[in-house]
Design a protein around this motif. Structure first.
Motif, PDB file in Angstrom:
ATOM      1  N   VAL A   7       0.831  -1.197   0.000  1.00  0.00           N
ATOM      2  CA  VAL A   7       0.000   0.000   0.000  1.00  0.00           C
ATOM      3  C   VAL A   7       0.870   1.252   0.000  1.00  0.00           C
ATOM      4  CG1 VAL A   7      -1.572   1.372   1.405  1.00  0.00           C
ATOM      5  CG2 VAL A   7      -2.036  -1.045   1.023  1.00  0.00           C
ATOM      6  N   GLU A   8       1.922   1.235   0.848  1.00  0.00           N
ATOM      7  CA  GLU A   8       2.805   2.403   0.894  1.00  0.00           C
ATOM      8  C   GLU A   8       3.522   2.611  -0.429  1.00  0.00           C
ATOM      9  OE1 GLU A   8       3.129   4.837   3.074  1.00  0.00           O
ATOM     10  OE2 GLU A   8       1.396   3.890   4.006  1.00  0.00           O
ATOM     11  N   ALA A   9       3.909   1.497  -1.078  1.00  0.00           N
ATOM     12  CA  ALA A   9       4.586   1.601  -2.371  1.00  0.00           C
ATOM     13  C   ALA A   9       3.654   2.199  -3.419  1.00  0.00           C
ATOM     14  CB  ALA A   9       5.076   0.221  -2.818  1.00  0.00           C
ATOM     15  N   LEU A  10       2.400   1.747  -3.416  1.00  0.00           N
ATOM     16  CA  LEU A  10       1.428   2.284  -4.371  1.00  0.00           C
ATOM     17  C   LEU A  10       1.185   3.770  -4.130  1.00  0.00           C
ATOM     18  CD1 LEU A  10      -1.127  -0.668  -4.370  1.00  0.00           C
ATOM     19  CD2 LEU A  10       0.204   0.106  -6.358  1.00  0.00           C
ATOM     20  N   ARG A  11       1.088   4.140  -2.874  1.00  0.00           N
ATOM     21  CA  ARG A  11       0.859   5.551  -2.565  1.00  0.00           C
ATOM     22  C   ARG A  11       2.053   6.402  -2.975  1.00  0.00           C
ATOM     23  NH1 ARG A  11      -1.382   5.871   3.512  1.00  0.00           N
ATOM     24  NH2 ARG A  11      -1.207   8.091   3.042  1.00  0.00           N
ATOM     25  N   SER A  12       3.261   5.870  -2.808  1.00  0.00           N
ATOM     26  CA  SER A  12       4.461   6.607  -3.227  1.00  0.00           C
ATOM     27  C   SER A  12       4.495   6.770  -4.740  1.00  0.00           C
ATOM     28  CB  SER A  12       5.724   5.876  -2.749  1.00  0.00           C
ATOM     29  OG  SER A  12       5.786   5.846  -1.348  1.00  0.00           O
ATOM     30  N   GLU A  13       4.132   5.703  -5.449  1.00  0.00           N
ATOM     31  CA  GLU A  13       4.101   5.780  -6.910  1.00  0.00           C
ATOM     32  C   GLU A  13       3.046   6.786  -7.372  1.00  0.00           C
ATOM     33  OE1 GLU A  13       3.614   1.876  -8.573  1.00  0.00           O
ATOM     34  OE2 GLU A  13       5.153   1.028  -7.278  1.00  0.00           O
ATOM     35  N   ALA A  14       1.905   6.763  -6.698  1.00  0.00           N
ATOM     36  CA  ALA A  14       0.846   7.707  -7.058  1.00  0.00           C
ATOM     37  C   ALA A  14       1.289   9.148  -6.818  1.00  0.00           C
ATOM     38  CB  ALA A  14      -0.424   7.397  -6.262  1.00  0.00           C
ATOM     39  N   SER A  38      -4.609  10.294 -14.324  1.00  0.00           N
ATOM     40  CA  SER A  38      -5.326   9.026 -14.457  1.00  0.00           C
ATOM     41  C   SER A  38      -4.457   7.857 -14.008  1.00  0.00           C
ATOM     42  CB  SER A  38      -5.757   8.819 -15.921  1.00  0.00           C
ATOM     43  OG  SER A  38      -6.711   9.787 -16.305  1.00  0.00           O
ATOM     44  N   GLU A  39      -3.195   7.888 -14.385  1.00  0.00           N
ATOM     45  CA  GLU A  39      -2.273   6.817 -13.973  1.00  0.00           C
ATOM     46  C   GLU A  39      -2.088   6.818 -12.455  1.00  0.00           C
ATOM     47  OE1 GLU A  39       2.213   5.142 -15.119  1.00  0.00           O
ATOM     48  OE2 GLU A  39       1.375   6.897 -16.170  1.00  0.00           O
ATOM     49  N   ALA A  40      -1.979   8.009 -11.872  1.00  0.00           N
ATOM     50  CA  ALA A  40      -1.849   8.108 -10.418  1.00  0.00           C
ATOM     51  C   ALA A  40      -3.094   7.569  -9.724  1.00  0.00           C
ATOM     52  CB  ALA A  40      -1.603   9.559 -10.014  1.00  0.00           C
ATOM     53  N   LEU A  41      -4.264   7.867 -10.288  1.00  0.00           N
ATOM     54  CA  LEU A  41      -5.511   7.358  -9.715  1.00  0.00           C
ATOM     55  C   LEU A  41      -5.562   5.841  -9.774  1.00  0.00           C
ATOM     56  CD1 LEU A  41      -8.025  10.002 -11.011  1.00  0.00           C
ATOM     57  CD2 LEU A  41      -7.826   9.276  -8.634  1.00  0.00           C
ATOM     58  N   ASP A  42      -5.092   5.261 -10.870  1.00  0.00           N
ATOM     59  CA  ASP A  42      -5.067   3.796 -10.970  1.00  0.00           C
ATOM     60  C   ASP A  42      -4.239   3.194  -9.842  1.00  0.00           C
ATOM     61  OD1 ASP A  42      -6.672   3.772 -13.181  1.00  0.00           O
ATOM     62  OD2 ASP A  42      -5.019   3.663 -14.618  1.00  0.00           O
ATOM     63  N   LYS A  43      -3.120   3.823  -9.532  1.00  0.00           N
ATOM     64  CA  LYS A  43      -2.268   3.330  -8.439  1.00  0.00           C
ATOM     65  C   LYS A  43      -2.965   3.500  -7.092  1.00  0.00           C
ATOM     66  CE  LYS A  43       1.505   2.517 -10.943  1.00  0.00           C
ATOM     67  NZ  LYS A  43       2.090   1.161 -11.083  1.00  0.00           N
ATOM     68  N   LEU A  44      -3.497   4.694  -6.861  1.00  0.00           N
ATOM     69  CA  LEU A  44      -4.059   4.980  -5.541  1.00  0.00           C
ATOM     70  C   LEU A  44      -5.330   4.193  -5.283  1.00  0.00           C
ATOM     71  CD1 LEU A  44      -3.322   6.681  -3.117  1.00  0.00           C
ATOM     72  CD2 LEU A  44      -4.773   8.498  -3.991  1.00  0.00           C
ATOM     73  N   ARG A  45      -6.097   3.883  -6.317  1.00  0.00           N
ATOM     74  CA  ARG A  45      -7.306   3.081  -6.120  1.00  0.00           C
ATOM     75  C   ARG A  45      -6.979   1.723  -5.527  1.00  0.00           C
ATOM     76  NH1 ARG A  45     -11.794   5.362  -8.334  1.00  0.00           N
ATOM     77  NH2 ARG A  45     -11.467   6.884 -10.013  1.00  0.00           N
ATOM     78  N   GLN A  46      -5.828   1.192  -5.878  1.00  0.00           N
ATOM     79  CA  GLN A  46      -5.429  -0.108  -5.342  1.00  0.00           C
ATOM     80  C   GLN A  46      -5.060  -0.025  -3.862  1.00  0.00           C
ATOM     81  OE1 GLN A  46      -2.642  -2.289  -8.012  1.00  0.00           O
ATOM     82  NE2 GLN A  46      -2.936  -0.557  -9.416  1.00  0.00           N
ATOM     83  N   ALA A  47      -4.725   1.179  -3.399  1.00  0.00           N
ATOM     84  CA  ALA A  47      -4.344   1.356  -1.995  1.00  0.00           C
ATOM     85  C   ALA A  47      -5.479   1.896  -1.149  1.00  0.00           C
ATOM     86  CB  ALA A  47      -3.155   2.321  -1.912  1.00  0.00           C
ATOM     87  N   ALA A  48      -6.566   2.370  -1.801  1.00  0.00           N
ATOM     88  CA  ALA A  48      -7.647   3.015  -1.069  1.00  0.00           C
ATOM     89  C   ALA A  48      -8.703   2.008  -0.640  1.00  0.00           C
ATOM     90  CB  ALA A  48      -8.290   4.081  -1.945  1.00  0.00           C
ATOM     91  N   VAL A 196      -5.665   8.805   2.838  1.00  0.00           N
ATOM     92  CA  VAL A 196      -5.735   8.266   1.486  1.00  0.00           C
ATOM     93  C   VAL A 196      -7.010   8.725   0.783  1.00  0.00           C
ATOM     94  CG1 VAL A 196      -6.886   6.090   2.111  1.00  0.00           C
ATOM     95  CG2 VAL A 196      -5.401   6.186   0.095  1.00  0.00           C
ATOM     96  N   GLN A 197      -8.084   8.882   1.552  1.00  0.00           N
ATOM     97  CA  GLN A 197      -9.318   9.395   0.966  1.00  0.00           C
ATOM     98  C   GLN A 197      -9.118  10.835   0.485  1.00  0.00           C
ATOM     99  OE1 GLN A 197     -11.559   7.144   4.561  1.00  0.00           O
ATOM    100  NE2 GLN A 197     -12.607   8.920   3.717  1.00  0.00           N
ATOM    101  N   SER A 198      -8.431  11.623   1.291  1.00  0.00           N
ATOM    102  CA  SER A 198      -8.140  12.992   0.909  1.00  0.00           C
ATOM    103  C   SER A 198      -7.303  13.032  -0.357  1.00  0.00           C
ATOM    104  CB  SER A 198      -7.396  13.690   2.059  1.00  0.00           C
ATOM    105  OG  SER A 198      -6.998  14.980   1.686  1.00  0.00           O
ATOM    106  N   ALA A 199      -6.337  12.146  -0.469  1.00  0.00           N
ATOM    107  CA  ALA A 199      -5.491  12.088  -1.665  1.00  0.00           C
ATOM    108  C   ALA A 199      -6.311  11.716  -2.898  1.00  0.00           C
ATOM    109  CB  ALA A 199      -4.354  11.090  -1.452  1.00  0.00           C
ATOM    110  N   MET A 200      -7.265  10.795  -2.733  1.00  0.00           N
ATOM    111  CA  MET A 200      -8.131  10.432  -3.847  1.00  0.00           C
ATOM    112  C   MET A 200      -8.931  11.641  -4.325  1.00  0.00           C
ATOM    113  SD  MET A 200      -7.951   7.275  -4.963  1.00  0.00           S
ATOM    114  CE  MET A 200      -9.538   7.104  -5.767  1.00  0.00           C
ATOM    115  N   ALA A 201      -9.455  12.408  -3.369  1.00  0.00           N
ATOM    116  CA  ALA A 201     -10.250  13.585  -3.727  1.00  0.00           C
ATOM    117  C   ALA A 201      -9.415  14.603  -4.491  1.00  0.00           C
ATOM    118  CB  ALA A 201     -10.849  14.215  -2.479  1.00  0.00           C
ATOM    119  N   VAL A 202      -8.170  14.805  -4.026  1.00  0.00           N
ATOM    120  CA  VAL A 202      -7.297  15.770  -4.692  1.00  0.00           C
ATOM    121  C   VAL A 202      -7.004  15.331  -6.126  1.00  0.00           C
ATOM    122  CG1 VAL A 202      -4.971  16.735  -4.722  1.00  0.00           C
ATOM    123  CG2 VAL A 202      -6.257  16.647  -2.584  1.00  0.00           C
ATOM    124  N   LEU A 203      -6.656  14.047  -6.308  1.00  0.00           N
ATOM    125  CA  LEU A 203      -6.339  13.561  -7.651  1.00  0.00           C
ATOM    126  C   LEU A 203      -7.546  13.666  -8.581  1.00  0.00           C
ATOM    127  CD1 LEU A 203      -4.107  10.412  -6.990  1.00  0.00           C
ATOM    128  CD2 LEU A 203      -3.443  12.510  -8.159  1.00  0.00           C
TER     129      LEU A 203
END
Length: 646
Positions: A7-14, A38-48, A196-203
């Motif tokens: 999860v941390e790796a995905l969030r870092s990539e995002a 869009s690519e960042a969202l794909d990563k973060l969705r896997q961690a959210a 992580v929810q806040s990060a999703m909203a920002v993206l």
């Protein structure tokens, strides 16, 4: 890899992708920024954590999910696809086509240069500020132990007694709306969200901003709605959803969101100004609808206006027309030189040309057949020019001036965006009047009142002439044909191509006869006409929602069935900026042509045009932008600037 580590790796990539997207945005590379978000969202969705289903399918924007008449249509608007792309836009039955927005000096979404100048490098906020206090109102998560994401409908339901914010938003009176906006703001102050929810909203909100800039209003509206689901207190998401609704001409839903924004950030003068403008638009739209439903049809101004009432100043030293309105080669040559030097054509002669052009256009059918054979060996098809007058002159330099033996077909979107739209459309109409066989014009989605009122043409005409001339232009646009059939079948192996601005339809079985039967003397707010001007192709078979919020996305199989059923070989359309100036899709049966290089002075794309000879094999010519006077694009687009659509 352990779950938490992954999860941390995905969030870092995002986060790394988000920073790259922010940089692309600041460089005005909007398409790249949208792809990176869009690519960042794909990563973060896997961690959210999963986003709960809403209690109501009605979104807070009050839009409806319309089906495109196909078994392959996507899910409802309130759901997000696994990839994070929009899965449903606003249907074209919900209102008039985009009536885009506007920005002041303190606009809600600063330009890239403004953002850089302001030092906007906050990694916990959007790529660009949303104006004054709204830009500093992210309200990051304050409780890491809260339950999974709180949907906005749940938060508001507890404090208003309504079933969902969608129901709250559909109130009918200003007093009710004001009270409910205040109640909703109070409810949101008690909502907590995880980081992580806040990060999703920002993206999602950032991607919504990119899609606003790309005129993908339906997709922007969907992104903003999902962002609100992840973080109901994220003010920018409401603002950007309001901007998308405003662009689609859906003023009441935009008004609801802006009222909530002003309750959440009561000191923000910029948001208050946007609320006032949106309220004015909503009242005007309601008044216009009431008048249209009760008043008898009026005679067009074009049929009663006398251009002789316009006085030509004695100091005027430009080209002149006689009472007969004959536009000859000397007039055209002088006109091009005068426009190049940024001098206006006298209003009297401008009106004379517009009126004469409308008389020619209104006599044409919806679908005009243009033979390409021995008697007419070629025709040049150009895409969007969008007020880029000096690039239009460059086309003529490369390919020759329009004439009966060197005819042009300009495929819509002559105006808006570029700040020399008057010069572009006047030049094209002058050639039409001088020699009707030399110039052919189809209507685009920007030859509409809703687009002109926001993206600059109306403001430009009023600045250079007056409101009367704008009304004459609007009536001329409504007279333009909707498509051309280029017919090369007079020669052996010759083919037929359909040229129209946007694209194809939300159902099979549409014929050229159906299109000929349409009433085109109107604003294209729904049905086949709206789809002709607004639709876009997609890579997948079948139909999908339009990212623009009007029209439909159609696949290669849809293209093939339509062409085969109508004895056509090819569709030529415009409507979308292409990096190389053109793109060939659908197994070579669909071409997009775009003739505005370095679109809006920032995209860096090439322009192109197509030459068709009797065999109807496309020959592409690419070209780059040429210098123009120091007048920025959208210089006359006050409303687009105000609503953060620039």
């Amino acid at each position: 890899m352990a779950g938490s580590t992954r999860v941390e790796a995905l969030r870092s990539e995002a986060e790394a992708l988000r920073e790259r997207a922010n940089a692309a945005y600041r460089e005005q590379n909007i398409s790249s920024a949208e792809a990176l978000y869009s690519e960042a969202l794909d990563k973060l969705r896997q961690a959210a954590p999963p986003l709960p289903k809403r209690k109501s399918a009605t979104t807070a924007a009050g839009t409806t999910g319309g089906k495109a008449g196909s078994k392959t249509m996507p899910p409802a608007a309130s759901q997000a696809s696994p990839s994070g792309s929009a899965t449903e836009g606003t249907t074209n039955g919900a209102g008039a086509p985009p009536a885009p927005g506007a920005v002041s000096a303190s606009e809600t979404d600063a330009t890239a240069s403004d953002a850089a100048a302001a030092g906007d490098t906050d990694d916990n906020d959007d790529a660009a500020s949303t104006a004054s206090s709204v830009s500093e109102t992210h309200m990051p998560s304050d409780d890491e132990s809260v339950p999974p994401p709180v949907a906005i409908a749940d938060a508001v339901n507890e404090h208003t007694g309504n079933g969902s914010l969608g129901e709250l938003v559909n109130g009918h009176t200003d007093q009710t709306e004001d009270a409910e906006a205040t109640a909703a703001a109070a409810a949101l102050s008690k909502v907590s969200v995880k980081e992580v929810q806040s990060a999703m909203a920002v993206l999602l909100s950032n991607r919504a901003l990119m899609r606003l800039r790309l005129e993908q209003y339906g997709a922007a509206e969907t992104d903003a709605t999902e962002a609100i689901g992840w973080d109901p207190r994220y003010v920018k998401a409401y603002y950007r959803r309001a901007s998308a609704s405003f662009a689609l001409g859906h003023y009441r839903p935009a008004l609801k969101d802006l009222k909530l924004v002003t309750r959440l950030v009561p000191t923000d003068k910029d948001a208050a100004a946007k609320l006032k403008e949106c309220s004015r638009r909503a009242k005007e739209a309601a008044f216009s609808a009431a008048i249209d439903s009760t008043a008898p049809p009026t005679q067009p101004l074009s049929e009663t206006f006398d251009f002789k009432d316009l006085v030509v100043e004695q100091s005027y030293d430009g080209p002149k027309l006689g009472a007969d309105g004959v536009v000859d080669e000397a007039f055209l040559s002088s006109l091009l030189v005068r426009f190049r030097s940024q001098k206006p054509l006298a209003a009297r002669y401008a009106a004379q040309i517009v009126l004469a052009a409308r008389r020619l256009l209104v006599a044409l059918p919806n679908i005009v057949t243009l033979r390409v054979d021995g008697s007419q060996p070629k025709v040049t098809v150009c895409g969007d020019t969008h007020g880029q007058y000096y690039d239009l002159l460059h086309i003529f330099e490369l390919n020759g001036l329009p004439s009966a033996t060197n005819p042009y077909l300009f495929n819509g979107d002559f105006v808006d965006r570029g700040s020399f739209s008057v010069e572009v459309i006047m030049t094209l109409l002058a050639y039409k009047v001088a020699c009707p066989e030399s110039m052919h014009l189809t209507r685009g989605n920007h030859e509409t009142l809703s687009m002109n009122s926001v993206y600059g043409f109306q403001g430009e005409v009023k600045a250079k002439y007056n409101d009367t001339l704008f009304k004459l232009f609007s009536e001329c646009f409504r007279a333009m044909p909707l498509a051309y059939v280029l017919d090369g079948t007079a020669v052996e192996s010759g083919r037929r191509a359909l040229v129209l601005h946007g694209g194809l339809f939300s159902k099979d079985g549409v014929t050229l006869a159906d299109l000929q039967a349409l009433n085109r003397d109107r604003e294209p707010d729904s049905g086949l006409m709206a789809e002709m001007l607004w639709s876009d192709p997609q890579k997948e078979d079948g139909w999908g929602p339009s990212k623009r919020g009007i029209g439909v996305s159609f696949g290669p199989d849809v293209t093939s069935r339509f062409l085969d059923a109508n004895d056509l070989a090819l569709v030529v359309r415009s409507h979308e900026m292409k990096e190389e100036g053109y793109e060939v899709e659908a197994n070579g049966r669909l071409i997009t042509i775009f003739s505005a290089p370095n679109y809006c002075d920032v995209q860096g794309n090439k322009g192109a045009f197509i030459t068709f000879k009797s065999e109807m094999v496309p020959e592409f010519t690419q070209f780059s932008a040429v210098p123009h006077p120091n007048v920025r694009p959208m210089a006359y687009a006050r409303d687009a600037a105000m609503m953060g659509l620039l």
